[in-house]
Design an enzyme around this catalytic site. Structure first.
Site, PDB file in Angstrom:
ATOM      1  N   SER A  21       0.849  -1.192   0.000  1.00  0.00           N
ATOM      2  CA  SER A  21       0.000   0.000   0.000  1.00  0.00           C
ATOM      3  C   SER A  21       0.885   1.243   0.000  1.00  0.00           C
ATOM      4  O   SER A  21       2.052   1.167  -0.398  1.00  0.00           O
ATOM      5  CB  SER A  21      -0.932  -0.032   1.216  1.00  0.00           C
ATOM      6  OG  SER A  21      -1.929   0.961   1.111  1.00  0.00           O
ATOM      7  N   ASN A  22       0.364   2.369   0.408  1.00  0.00           N
ATOM      8  CA  ASN A  22       1.149   3.611   0.456  1.00  0.00           C
ATOM      9  C   ASN A  22       0.615   4.495   1.580  1.00  0.00           C
ATOM     10  O   ASN A  22      -0.319   4.126   2.276  1.00  0.00           O
ATOM     11  CB  ASN A  22       1.098   4.310  -0.910  1.00  0.00           C
ATOM     12  CG  ASN A  22      -0.317   4.638  -1.300  1.00  0.00           C
ATOM     13  OD1 ASN A  22      -0.974   5.462  -0.674  1.00  0.00           O
ATOM     14  ND2 ASN A  22      -0.837   3.961  -2.329  1.00  0.00           N
ATOM     15  N   ARG A  23       1.201   5.677   1.704  1.00  0.00           N
ATOM     16  CA  ARG A  23       0.940   6.525   2.885  1.00  0.00           C
ATOM     17  C   ARG A  23      -0.267   7.440   2.726  1.00  0.00           C
ATOM     18  O   ARG A  23      -0.454   8.351   3.535  1.00  0.00           O
ATOM     19  CB  ARG A  23       2.182   7.349   3.186  1.00  0.00           C
ATOM     20  CG  ARG A  23       3.331   6.515   3.770  1.00  0.00           C
ATOM     21  CD  ARG A  23       4.584   7.359   3.940  1.00  0.00           C
ATOM     22  NE  ARG A  23       4.277   8.687   4.420  1.00  0.00           N
ATOM     23  CZ  ARG A  23       4.768   9.818   3.898  1.00  0.00           C
ATOM     24  NH1 ARG A  23       5.579   9.763   2.871  1.00  0.00           N
ATOM     25  NH2 ARG A  23       4.441  10.982   4.409  1.00  0.00           N
ATOM     26  N   ALA A  88      -4.583   7.392  -4.248  1.00  0.00           N
ATOM     27  CA  ALA A  88      -3.229   6.899  -4.489  1.00  0.00           C
ATOM     28  C   ALA A  88      -3.350   5.397  -4.744  1.00  0.00           C
ATOM     29  O   ALA A  88      -3.186   4.581  -3.829  1.00  0.00           O
ATOM     30  CB  ALA A  88      -2.346   7.198  -3.297  1.00  0.00           C
TER      31      ALA A  88
END
Ligand code: PMT
Length: 211
Positions: A21-23, A88
């Site tokens: 995943s991402n932030r 995102a």
């Protein structure tokens, strides 16, 4: 006017307990949905996992993976006048999913990844979307070049570009600093809360329609 907004990260599972995943916190996208309501329009928020409350009066679809977000956008884009794709979305996902938790039996392992579907890139070409299309560009270098390229390549009317290498900009911050990139017109919005930046983006989008 009906707006569709994507927000938050996606999660691409490796095994029952791990994912890529991402932030992204979802704050920018949720602020956009709130700003749409503030301006008196309808908002549908399609979001990956976040810890945020859905703004009052906003229709909401919760998704986890890039594929689910793609399918939700495809299903819902029909009655929409404006789409702002702020999520995102993970660009890659594991090729295979392990039904069991992967044991740490080896010193090194290689995870094979494949591209996820490009939602923004499908809006015009696959979904046949004819409304106003706003994309985001999260860059750590060549910010405006990246945004101009997306504007052209994805058939956007406007790209919101943020330099996510700067502290207080982009991922998981309460503030943002963005460029609004349109054909023949580029404007910088100085550092401000995501709520105020969102309001400016929505107002700019509405002025695109009026113009
Ligand atoms: O969520 P926050 O913590 O508030 O952070 C806000 C943000 C940094 C996530 C937001 O401001 C932002 O920049 N969103 C876009 C993040 C991104 O993935 O940018 P990108 O340059 O990789 O993607 C370009 C565009 O394509 C984006 O509109 C994205 O939603 C879209 N995309 C990307 C990949 C994919 N498979 N499908 C897509 O639709």
């Amino acid at each position: 006017m009906r707006f569709l907004i994507t927000a938050g990260p996606t999660r691409e599972a490796i095994d029952p307990v791990r994912y890529i995943s991402n932030r992204s916190s979802g704050r920018m996208g949720y602020a956009l949905a709130g700003a749409v309501r503030h301006e008196g329009h309808e908002a549908l928020l399609i979001s990956g996992p976040t810890s945020l409350d859905v703004p009052e009066g906003v229709d909401f679809i919760s998704v986890t993976t890039a594929q689910q977000m793609y399918e939700a956008v495809q299903d819902m884009v029909g009655g929409v006048d404006v789409a702002i794709l702020c999520a995102a979305v993970a660009d890659y996902r594991p090729i295979s999913y392990s039904n069991q938790k992967i044991k740490k039996e080896v010193e090194r392992m290689t995870l094979e990844l494949e591209r996820t579907p490009d939602i923004l890139g499908s809006m015009r070409r696959v979904f046949g979307f004819r409304g106003v299309l706003v994309g985001f560009a999260a860059e750590t270098q060549n910010l405006l070049a990246g945004a101009r390229n997306k504007l052209e390549a994805k058939g956007c009317d406007m790209v919101v570009a943020n330099d996510v290498s700067q502290p207080g900009v982009g991922f998981d911050a309460s503030t943002n600093e963005v460029w609004l990139v349109r054909k023949g017109r580029e404007e910088k919005l100085e550092r401000d809360t995501k709520h105020r930046i969102a309001l400016r983006i929505v107002q700019e989008t509405l002025s695109l329609i009026a113009g």
